[in-house]
Scaffold this motif. Sequence first.
Motif, PDB file in Angstrom:
ATOM      1  N   ALA A 184       2.865  12.639   3.949  1.00  0.00           N
ATOM      2  CA  ALA A 184       2.623  11.223   3.672  1.00  0.00           C
ATOM      3  C   ALA A 184       3.322  10.843   2.375  1.00  0.00           C
ATOM      4  O   ALA A 184       3.598  11.706   1.537  1.00  0.00           O
ATOM      5  N   ASN A 185       3.587   9.555   2.225  1.00  0.00           N
ATOM      6  CA  ASN A 185       4.173   9.033   0.985  1.00  0.00           C
ATOM      7  C   ASN A 185       3.041   8.614   0.049  1.00  0.00           C
ATOM      8  O   ASN A 185       2.315   7.668   0.348  1.00  0.00           O
ATOM      9  N   PRO A 186       2.881   9.297  -1.083  1.00  0.00           N
ATOM     10  CA  PRO A 186       1.792   8.927  -2.000  1.00  0.00           C
ATOM     11  C   PRO A 186       2.150   7.742  -2.899  1.00  0.00           C
ATOM     12  O   PRO A 186       1.276   7.153  -3.520  1.00  0.00           O
ATOM     13  N   ASN A 187       3.452   7.389  -2.950  1.00  0.00           N
ATOM     14  CA  ASN A 187       3.908   6.391  -3.917  1.00  0.00           C
ATOM     15  C   ASN A 187       4.046   5.005  -3.312  1.00  0.00           C
ATOM     16  O   ASN A 187       5.122   4.411  -3.300  1.00  0.00           O
ATOM     17  N   LYS A 188       2.964   4.520  -2.755  1.00  0.00           N
ATOM     18  CA  LYS A 188       2.933   3.133  -2.288  1.00  0.00           C
ATOM     19  C   LYS A 188       1.483   2.689  -2.232  1.00  0.00           C
ATOM     20  O   LYS A 188       0.576   3.471  -2.528  1.00  0.00           O
ATOM     21  N   ARG A 189       1.285   1.442  -1.841  1.00  0.00           N
ATOM     22  CA  ARG A 189      -0.086   0.935  -1.753  1.00  0.00           C
ATOM     23  C   ARG A 189      -0.833   1.705  -0.665  1.00  0.00           C
ATOM     24  O   ARG A 189      -0.246   2.087   0.341  1.00  0.00           O
ATOM     25  N   ALA A 190      -2.113   1.930  -0.869  1.00  0.00           N
ATOM     26  CA  ALA A 190      -2.888   2.794   0.021  1.00  0.00           C
ATOM     27  C   ALA A 190      -3.096   2.183   1.401  1.00  0.00           C
ATOM     28  O   ALA A 190      -3.283   0.977   1.549  1.00  0.00           O
ATOM     29  N   VAL A 191      -3.042   3.063   2.405  1.00  0.00           N
ATOM     30  CA  VAL A 191      -3.364   2.728   3.782  1.00  0.00           C
ATOM     31  C   VAL A 191      -4.371   3.787   4.216  1.00  0.00           C
ATOM     32  O   VAL A 191      -4.213   4.957   3.877  1.00  0.00           O
ATOM     33  N   GLY A 192      -5.406   3.393   4.951  1.00  0.00           N
ATOM     34  CA  GLY A 192      -6.386   4.389   5.367  1.00  0.00           C
ATOM     35  C   GLY A 192      -7.301   3.875   6.455  1.00  0.00           C
ATOM     36  O   GLY A 192      -7.006   2.880   7.115  1.00  0.00           O
ATOM     37  N   THR A 193      -8.417   4.580   6.627  1.00  0.00           N
ATOM     38  CA  THR A 193      -9.393   4.223   7.650  1.00  0.00           C
ATOM     39  C   THR A 193     -10.794   4.273   7.041  1.00  0.00           C
ATOM     40  O   THR A 193     -11.092   5.153   6.225  1.00  0.00           O
ATOM     41  N   VAL A 194     -11.634   3.322   7.466  1.00  0.00           N
ATOM     42  CA  VAL A 194     -13.029   3.298   7.016  1.00  0.00           C
ATOM     43  C   VAL A 194     -13.804   4.384   7.763  1.00  0.00           C
ATOM     44  O   VAL A 194     -13.768   4.449   8.988  1.00  0.00           O
TER      45      VAL A 194
END
Length: 297
Positions: free
Chosen positions: A185-195
């Motif tokens: 994954a790319n750690p250097n950007k705004r976060a994307v995830g799941t609740v």
Amino acid sequence: ANLDEEDAPESLIARAPIVTIMGHVDHGKTSLLDFIRKTNVIAGEAGGITQHIGAYDVALEDGRKITFLDTPGHEAFTAMRARGAQVTDIVIIVIAADDSVMPQTREAINHAQAAGVPIIFAFNKMDRPGANADKIREQLSGMNILVEEWGGKYQTQEISAKQGMNIDLLLEKVLLEAELLELKANPNKRAVGTVIEAALDKGRGIVTTILVQAGTLKVGDPILAGCYSGRVKALTNSRGQRIDKAGPSIPVQVLGMQGAPTAGDKFNSLESEVEAREIANKRLQLQREQGLRTQKH
Ligand code: GDP
């Protein structure tokens, strides 16, 4: 902001595998999760308060990490999948070797296969006199599931969750499977995830557990999940410690959502709180309209 932007290959770095443990009731899922959690606290963090947040990350002695979804049973897995959330990289299916392949074992196998997620079988309760792992291997082969030691593709490990026997070997196999998956994954950007879960806490307001899947979530970030927005006021890890940021494969408790999203909702950190609120309001409106429409029919 483009929420689905592609990452350049050179921006990707290895991330920890995300594992769900499934299996028939009483076959030892909770015992296995508890043992792993108790014995693999990150160095220097021992003694941290452990609390249930729906997911936790552990680090082995050599520093390699694994994240577990702490929601035994298939409902959470299925509910997330129904919402289009594919969170799990690897499934461990626990089968009590003094029992048999049971209905919920079959169900777990079916769910994992439908999701295309690799399975590792843990033959549990090997300390019991009646334990017979070969009988289980036989039953699995009858379902067209051939284990590695019989020439098939499925890794297995005989364990005792209660005595903590061979759990290290099981985790090795998880990491081997993870290596084959080349999880990045790319750690250097705004976060994307799941609740993972969300609830109203009397003192703290809405407490949302998020699994960050890409990017890095930071205190102060404007956030959006389902029909709700907000701004990160505080982040807490699965050991109950305050942290200021969380990268890929890390589960965190987030304070600062304006409402409670649903497990399986996608989560995004955005540039501006205004933008987050606008999108959230649009989704809420859309949901109301759809609700009215289904009521009329
Ligand atoms: P779950 O329903 O799959 O989460 O199963 P639990 O972890 O709650 O375990 C069910 C019962 O089996 C409990 O009484 C455990 O103490 C027991 N148990 C779990 N693992 C083992 C094991 O490796 N050996 C033995 N002898 N008992 C076990």
